[in-house]
Design an enzyme around this catalytic site. Structure first.
Site, mmCIF file in Angstrom:
data_model
loop_
_atom_site.group_PDB
_atom_site.id
_atom_site.type_symbol
_atom_site.label_atom_id
_atom_site.label_comp_id
_atom_site.label_asym_id
_atom_site.label_seq_id
_atom_site.Cartn_x
_atom_site.Cartn_y
_atom_site.Cartn_z
ATOM 1 N N ASP A 61 0.259 5.546 -3.136
ATOM 2 C CA ASP A 61 0.730 6.659 -2.084
ATOM 3 C C ASP A 61 0.932 5.792 -1.000
ATOM 4 O O ASP A 61 0.443 6.013 0.191
ATOM 5 C CB ASP A 61 -0.943 7.502 -1.623
ATOM 6 C CG ASP A 61 -0.763 8.918 -0.629
ATOM 7 O OD1 ASP A 61 1.309 9.231 -0.039
ATOM 8 O OD2 ASP A 61 -1.425 9.375 0.032
ATOM 9 N N ASN A 103 -9.880 8.742 6.914
ATOM 10 C CA ASN A 103 -10.583 10.001 6.233
ATOM 11 C C ASN A 103 -10.940 9.868 4.803
ATOM 12 O O ASN A 103 -12.097 10.857 4.000
ATOM 13 C CB ASN A 103 -9.279 11.172 5.538
ATOM 14 C CG ASN A 103 -9.908 12.806 4.862
ATOM 15 O OD1 ASN A 103 -10.842 13.059 5.427
ATOM 16 N ND2 ASN A 103 -8.805 12.605 3.789
ATOM 17 N N HIS A 104 -9.833 8.445 4.142
ATOM 18 C CA HIS A 104 -10.365 8.748 2.441
ATOM 19 C C HIS A 104 -10.308 7.267 2.503
ATOM 20 O O HIS A 104 -9.852 6.232 3.421
ATOM 21 C CB HIS A 104 -9.329 9.377 1.781
ATOM 22 C CG HIS A 104 -7.643 9.709 2.223
ATOM 23 N ND1 HIS A 104 -7.758 9.772 3.067
ATOM 24 C CD2 HIS A 104 -7.234 8.464 1.982
ATOM 25 C CE1 HIS A 104 -6.810 9.761 2.726
ATOM 26 N NE2 HIS A 104 -6.052 8.709 2.170
ATOM 27 N N GLN A 169 -8.039 9.246 -4.307
ATOM 28 C CA GLN A 169 -8.174 9.481 -3.073
ATOM 29 C C GLN A 169 -9.282 10.033 -2.204
ATOM 30 O O GLN A 169 -9.018 11.065 -1.309
ATOM 31 C CB GLN A 169 -6.979 9.789 -1.655
ATOM 32 C CG GLN A 169 -5.401 8.378 -1.624
ATOM 33 C CD GLN A 169 -4.785 9.529 -1.155
ATOM 34 O OE1 GLN A 169 -3.936 10.102 -1.343
ATOM 35 N NE2 GLN A 169 -3.575 8.787 -0.561
ATOM 36 N N ASP A 171 -12.371 11.305 -0.601
ATOM 37 C CA ASP A 171 -13.333 11.746 0.860
ATOM 38 C C ASP A 171 -13.941 10.839 1.688
ATOM 39 O O ASP A 171 -14.884 10.674 0.093
ATOM 40 C CB ASP A 171 -12.502 13.115 1.396
ATOM 41 C CG ASP A 171 -11.602 13.805 2.170
ATOM 42 O OD1 ASP A 171 -11.053 13.399 1.338
ATOM 43 O OD2 ASP A 171 -11.431 14.462 3.022
ATOM 44 N N ARG A 199 -3.316 4.381 15.061
ATOM 45 C CA ARG A 199 -2.930 5.580 15.018
ATOM 46 C C ARG A 199 -3.255 6.037 13.842
ATOM 47 O O ARG A 199 -3.479 5.543 12.661
ATOM 48 C CB ARG A 199 -1.458 5.127 13.931
ATOM 49 C CG ARG A 199 -1.011 7.369 13.462
ATOM 50 C CD ARG A 199 -1.072 7.108 12.382
ATOM 51 N NE ARG A 199 -0.312 7.998 12.113
ATOM 52 C CZ ARG A 199 0.127 9.368 10.852
ATOM 53 N NH1 ARG A 199 -1.295 8.246 9.263
ATOM 54 N NH2 ARG A 199 0.976 9.233 10.430
ATOM 55 N N ASP A 201 -5.320 7.887 10.835
ATOM 56 C CA ASP A 201 -4.132 9.401 9.918
ATOM 57 C C ASP A 201 -5.129 10.538 9.534
ATOM 58 O O ASP A 201 -6.537 10.269 9.524
ATOM 59 C CB ASP A 201 -4.211 8.409 8.932
ATOM 60 C CG ASP A 201 -4.017 9.499 7.892
ATOM 61 O OD1 ASP A 201 -2.246 9.273 7.735
ATOM 62 O OD2 ASP A 201 -4.339 9.682 7.028
ATOM 63 N N GLU A 243 -3.410 12.068 14.384
ATOM 64 C CA GLU A 243 -1.877 12.166 14.153
ATOM 65 C C GLU A 243 -2.976 14.013 13.359
ATOM 66 O O GLU A 243 -3.897 13.666 12.973
ATOM 67 C CB GLU A 243 -1.813 12.237 12.190
ATOM 68 C CG GLU A 243 -0.872 12.635 11.227
ATOM 69 C CD GLU A 243 -0.790 12.391 9.912
ATOM 70 O OE1 GLU A 243 -0.240 13.018 9.608
ATOM 71 O OE2 GLU A 243 -1.954 11.854 9.638
ATOM 72 N N HIS A 309 7.235 9.361 8.326
ATOM 73 C CA HIS A 309 7.811 8.712 7.196
ATOM 74 C C HIS A 309 7.441 9.923 5.925
ATOM 75 O O HIS A 309 7.402 9.658 4.728
ATOM 76 C CB HIS A 309 6.791 7.928 7.081
ATOM 77 C CG HIS A 309 5.197 7.874 7.410
ATOM 78 N ND1 HIS A 309 4.506 8.919 8.222
ATOM 79 C CD2 HIS A 309 4.127 8.824 6.391
ATOM 80 C CE1 HIS A 309 3.928 8.831 8.420
ATOM 81 N NE2 HIS A 309 3.155 8.810 7.190
ATOM 82 N N ASP A 310 7.142 11.339 6.522
ATOM 83 C CA ASP A 310 7.505 12.164 5.148
ATOM 84 C C ASP A 310 8.140 13.727 5.457
ATOM 85 O O ASP A 310 8.672 12.994 6.683
ATOM 86 C CB ASP A 310 5.340 13.171 6.407
ATOM 87 C CG ASP A 310 4.537 12.482 6.155
ATOM 88 O OD1 ASP A 310 4.197 11.336 4.677
ATOM 89 O OD2 ASP A 310 3.427 12.057 6.365
#
Length: 549
Positions: A61, A103-104, A169, A171, A199, A201, A243, A309-310
């Site tokens: 990912d 987060n993960h 991934q 959590d 940054r 996430d 984010e 990037h998304d």
């Protein structure tokens, strides 16, 4: 002093190491390659670079599945290469922000592998488990249509684990104090190596306390404030860039009621209405979005952006508004993603140089710190043949050499754009450097202009009445200096009448061309704007510059 907060007016450049420049010829970008392009970034005028994840990863990912938080993936070099890069960036006055993806983890991370082995494993409770299949096992997916569930059975563990993103991934259980302590160690490690911040996430998901069943997870903002305190203790001027695609009324908790939360947050709300205005020339919703997201504390700041990037997420718009943006900028189904966004780069999406200039001039004039996505400064295109979000992750186009000058390898991490109007043989950095009228040279001048207009990041602002015209007019004021910035979203010229209480003969000095506007006998400035035009003014005598009541 607010002026001492470097991030309030920082120009941030976002890049992915693997697609920026390959120095060792293996087809994948690396830190040595990035070092070779620091002079390019310095000449462009950016204050900070934000690096996508570069730690060891299975890379399922885009690097957001991390296997080891304390190293560099061998594809990108070594920890020594990272330190050498930090030294070179520091020499040029460029700050470095890196992704903090906590987060993960990857399911290949040693913590998860140990957690799977036994219920009494030290790391078992570092993740979120359920003995039985939760009733909401297929709800709350971040990537609907691609992601199949949020709870997956791990046969080795004999239990279901929670994953807000893909099944590879899992959590982390941030409620566990040892997990939060490890997050602080990760932050401390990279701060010690010189980074200027993180940054962060997926901030809302870090703060939630998920459990089996449909109950709404509670957000623990004290965890975020805990991260902020640790950051300030270790490095006083380091920042957290969050984010969090949340509604305006929810942003207060992220910034913190007294500024004790994140320093900067991406303004997804304004971003979506910005593209609605570009698509329809209806500026009222954009003006309302700006008013709704005024920074809530003096040390807080928004980070404004056009693309990242998304996909371009349009989930906050109404169905009718979203369809209008689709019709204008992503009319084909292959251009859309998850029925909520557009997977295109900026220039091909907007379709013209004037509209691209309008968009970037607007971005740089919004109250916050502007973020540029790599390649957008030369108008790079996308490759819709690539799956999902990879369409906008093609290698940087440096020259007309093979593989766009990105790599000496015949096989690269993503194909370069070779066909059409955005193909690298005629759209690249080397060509645009030599062309005085290129988008790159125009962008470099815009960056320089923005650096001269500190009122935008630090000053008071308001939106001026343009009598229903498709024009956004903004007034900035700080310490006796004022700016007036106008943007015409219409595809035909407009004349705007502005009453600024300066009196007859007062002047507005154009900051882009050698021109002035003088108020008429009634003290009104009548300003012409080209189709998709923009003008930046400084008041000739701004000591009493106020909009008429």
């Amino acid at each position: 002093m607010i002026e001492d907060l470097w991030y309030k007016n920082a120009i941030i450049y976002s890049l992915d190491l693997e697609t920026f420049l390959d120095a060792d010829g293996d087809g994948i970008g690396d830190f040595e390659g990035l070092c070779r392009r620091l002079d390019y970034l310095h000449a462009l005028g950016v204050d900070a670079v934000w690096l996508a994840p570069f730690q060891p990863t299975p890379n399922r990912d885009n690097g957001y599945d991390i296997r080891d938080y304390y190293g560099v993936d061998p594809r990108h070099g070594s920890s020594g290469d990272f330190v050498a890069f930090m030294h070179q960036a520091d020499k040029r006055g460029i700050k470095v922000i890196i992704d903090l993806v906590v987060n993960h983890t990857s399911d290949e991370h040693p913590w998860f592998q140990e957690a799977r082995k036994a219920k009494d494993s030290r790391y078992r409770d570092w993740y979120v488990w359920s003995e039985k299949k939760p009733s909401d096992w297929n709800e709350g997916m971040v990537f609907p249509g691609v992601q199949k569930s949020t709870w997956t059975l791990d046969k080795k563990a004999g239990a279901y684990y929670f994953h807000r993103f893909f099944e590879f991934q899992p959590d982390l259980n941030v409620d566990h104090p040892e997990v939060r302590e490890e997050i602080r160690k990760v932050m401390g490690y990279w701060l010690q190596l010189g980074v200027a911040g993180f940054r962060v996430d997926a901030v809302p998901f870090i703060l939630e306390s998920p459990s089996p069943g449909p109950a709404e997870p509670k957000l623990r903002f004290d965890y975020l404030y805990e991260m902020r305190r640790f950051l300030q203790w270790r490095k006083g001027d380091a920042v957290l860039l969050g984010e969090a695609n949340v509604l305006p009324e929810d942003s207060r908790n992220y910034f913190g009621p007294q500024g004790e939360g994140i320093h900067l947050m991406f303004n997804f709300f304004v971003n979506q209405y910005l593209f609605y205005a570009l698509a329809t020339a209806d500026v009222k919703p954009l003006a309302e979005a700006l008013e709704a997201t005024r920074a809530l504390y003096p040390t807080a700041q928004w980070a404004h952006f056009l693309r990242n990037h998304d996909e371009l997420d349009l989930g906050r718009l109404t169905d009718e508004q979203r369809q209008k943006v689709f019709d204008r900028f992503g009319p084909e189904e292959t251009m859309q993603l998850y029925h909520r966004g557009i997977r295109r780069r900026l220039s091909p999406m907007l379709g013209s140089r004037p509209l691209t200039e309008l968009a970037y001039s607007l971005l740089f004039s919004l109250p916050g710190a502007p973020v540029i996505r790599y390649g957008d400064e030369i108008g790079m295109g996308d490759d819709l043949r690539l799956p999902e979000r990879e369409a906008v992750r093609t290698p940087m186009q440096w020259s007309n050499d093979p593989q766009a000058g990105f790599s000496a390898s015949e096989k690269v991490v993503h194909p370069v754009v070779e066909e059409g109007p955005y193909a690298y043989p005629h759209l690249n950095v080397a060509a645009q450097r030599r062309d005085p009228g290129s988008l790159l040279n125009w962008m470099t001048a815009l960056v320089r202009l923005r650096k001269e207009c500190l009122e935008i990041g630090n000053g008071d602002w308001q939106i001026l009445d343009t009598n229903g015209l498709p024009v956004l007019a903004m007034l900035y004021h700080r310490q006796g200096r004022s700016l007036v910035i106008l943007h015409n979203f219409d595809e035909k010229p407009q004349e705007v009448a502005l009453s600024l209480k300066q009196g007859r003969g007062s002047r507005l000095v154009d900051l882009m061309v050698d021109r002035e506007e003088t108020a008429d006998a009634q003290g009104v400035h009548r300003i012409l704007l080209d189709a998709c035009g923009y003008r930046w003014f400084r008041a000739g005598d701004s000591s009493h510059l106020l909009p008429a009541s």
